[in-house]
Design an enzyme around this catalytic site. Structure first.
Site, mmCIF file in Angstrom:
data_model
loop_
_atom_site.group_PDB
_atom_site.id
_atom_site.type_symbol
_atom_site.label_atom_id
_atom_site.label_comp_id
_atom_site.label_asym_id
_atom_site.label_seq_id
_atom_site.Cartn_x
_atom_site.Cartn_y
_atom_site.Cartn_z
ATOM 1 N N LYS A 1 40.955 -34.623 -7.166
ATOM 2 C CA LYS A 1 41.148 -33.500 -7.784
ATOM 3 C C LYS A 1 42.196 -32.596 -7.110
ATOM 4 C CE LYS A 1 36.952 -33.922 -10.689
ATOM 5 N NZ LYS A 1 35.601 -33.326 -10.861
ATOM 6 N N GLU B 1 35.947 -32.058 -22.891
ATOM 7 C CA GLU B 1 36.835 -33.338 -22.377
ATOM 8 C C GLU B 1 37.124 -34.064 -23.459
ATOM 9 O OE1 GLU B 1 35.802 -34.819 -18.786
ATOM 10 O OE2 GLU B 1 36.013 -33.249 -17.590
#
EC number: 4.2.1.11
Length: 452
Positions: free
Chosen positions: A359, A209
């Site tokens: 999500k 990330e």
């Protein structure tokens, strides 16, 4: 009625070099939408199923049988014929039709990745046809709130091959007037963190990330470096006031829970390999002991939010955590709730959390995602819009965060184009809002359910 005229899916690659699905949707009036589906590394067991090509005729196409051609075929051969001719603006009808076509509780027949790709592409096509930004199409003309970014500047857990068991150590720039100013502050902290790491002899390679992934001796050492980087940048490590920068953690505790105890496996292995006894004093915790450990961290560091502090099966751990610390800290459920309305209802009734991570691919349609967000907000919870570790140039979540006035977005660090794309999109949205009225950035006030 603006009819859908064409739906086409293809296989492309995500930020980790793994296959994922991209879906294009065309409409009769010239609308076009394209969406790329993300993929997670640490996933909740109750998430909707991401369909891969394991044990299919496509199994050997990609490393690890991770292809998605089965999902692509499902879009092109099963879903497309059913939704061509439908109005692209009837999002809920289209999503419901795909859910019924699949017919399983976790979308395992057609694949959540297939269904989500179509769902998002339909929304984008409708927005494009109306010549409006996606956030305006989804949220109307009222939303002006820009989200506070949660920037994952130190990676661990399943997102990095280092010694840290906690998955994400994030900074949240709260004491700033605009999103752009907040991002500029985060930029300074990120680069000063790199400087401090190098000065101390640590590597500055990045994880999935975009955050750094050093081999620290403890979680506390990671937090110490964050505090030092915030100070080095001229900001205030804290929650309130001008130039305040807070810290957030995603523990992803399901990944270090063995069914009986929580074990910091990575830190423990590092300690044994170095034959050192001066690292974290304790590597194994009961649920109660882990709660006390979090309490020590909260007392010592300016931590405003902890996500998945306990395993997805440890409801009592979450309840105790929220009861003890939820008045002043954001207690986020991710693997616990997986963007699922029914599970969220349980969490609300048990008072297990005061915030939900959102999500899109955990549930598999835009409509169900919006339902989860609205239920959380109606119940007094915050909703944090989130990326996945396997991302792309798709910026849907940036628009979604503004459309629903979530006030928070979690989309990685300030490196890797797949993460930067979302921040760049938010900069454009803020500019757009300022050209019509005024974009709002309220910092600490996004935690509307915490004590001031």
């Amino acid at each position: 009625m603006s009819k859908i005229t064409k739906v086409f899916a293809r296989e492309i690659l995500d930020s980790r070099g793994n296959p994922t699905i991209q879906v294009d949707v065309y409409t009769l009036a010239g609308g076009f939408g394209s969406a790329i589906v993300p993929s997670g590394a640490s996933t909740g067991s109750r998430e909707a199923l991401e369909l891969r090509d394991t044990n299919t005729k496509y199994a050997d196409n990609w490393y690890g049988q991770k292809g998605v051609m089965t999902a692509v075929d499902n879009v092109n051969n099963i879903i497309a014929p059913e939704i061509i001719g439908l109005c692209c603006k009837n999002q809920r009808l289209i999503d419901q039709k795909m859910i019924e076509l699949d017919g399983t509780p976790n979308k395992e027949k057609l694949g959540a990745n297939a269904i989500l790709g179509v769902s998002l592409a339909v929304a984008k096509a409708a927005a494009n046809e109306l010549r409006m930004p996606l956030f305006r199409y989804l949220g109307g003309t009222n939303p002006t709130l820009m989200p506070v970014p949660m920037l994952n500047v130190i990676n661990g857990g399943e997102h990095a091959s280092n010694t840290l068991d906690f998955q994400e150590f994030m900074i949240m720039p709260l004491g700033f007037r605009t999103f752009k100013e907040a991002l500029q502050a985060a930029n300074k902290v990120f680069h000063n963190l790199a400087k401090l790491l190098k000065k101390s002899g640590f590597e500055t390679q990045v994880g999935d990330e975009g955050g750094f992934a050093p081999n620290f001796n403890s979680h506390e050492q990671a937090l110490d470096f964050l505090v030092d980087a915030i100070k080095e940048s001229g900001f205030n490590p804290g929650f309130k006031g001008e130039n305040a920068v807070a810290i957030a953690i995603d523990a992803a505790a399901s990944e270090f829970y063995n069914g009986q105890k929580y074990v910091f496996k990575k830190l423990k292995a590092a300690s044994l390999s170095k034959n050192q006894a001066d690292l974290d004093e304790k590597f194994e915790f009961s649920s109660e002991e882990l709660l006390n450990y979090y309490g020590q961290l909260l007392a010592k560091y300016p931590i405003i939010s902890i996500e998945d502090g306990f395993a997805e099966s440890d409801w009592q751990g979450f309840i105790a955590f929220n009861q003890k610390y939820g008045n002043n800290h954001q207690i986020v459920g991710d693997d616990l709730t997986v963007t699922n309305v029914e599970i969220l209802k349980k969490a609300i009734n048990l008072k297990a959390i005061n915030s939900i991570l959102i999500k899109l691919n955990q549930i598999g349609t835009l409509s169900e995602t919006l339902d989860a967000i609205h239920l959380a907000q109606k119940s007094g919870m915050t909703a944090v819009i989130s990326h996945r570790s396997g991302e792309s140039e798709d910026t849907t979540i940036a628009d979604l965060a503004v459309a629903v006035s979530s006030g928070q977005i979690k989309t990685g660090s300030l490196s890797r184009t797949d993460r930067i794309a979302k921040y760049n999109r938010l900069l454009v949205i803020e500019e757009y809002l300022n050209s019509y009225a005024k974009a709002d950035y309220i910092g600490r006030e996004v935690f509307y359910n915490l004590k001031k």
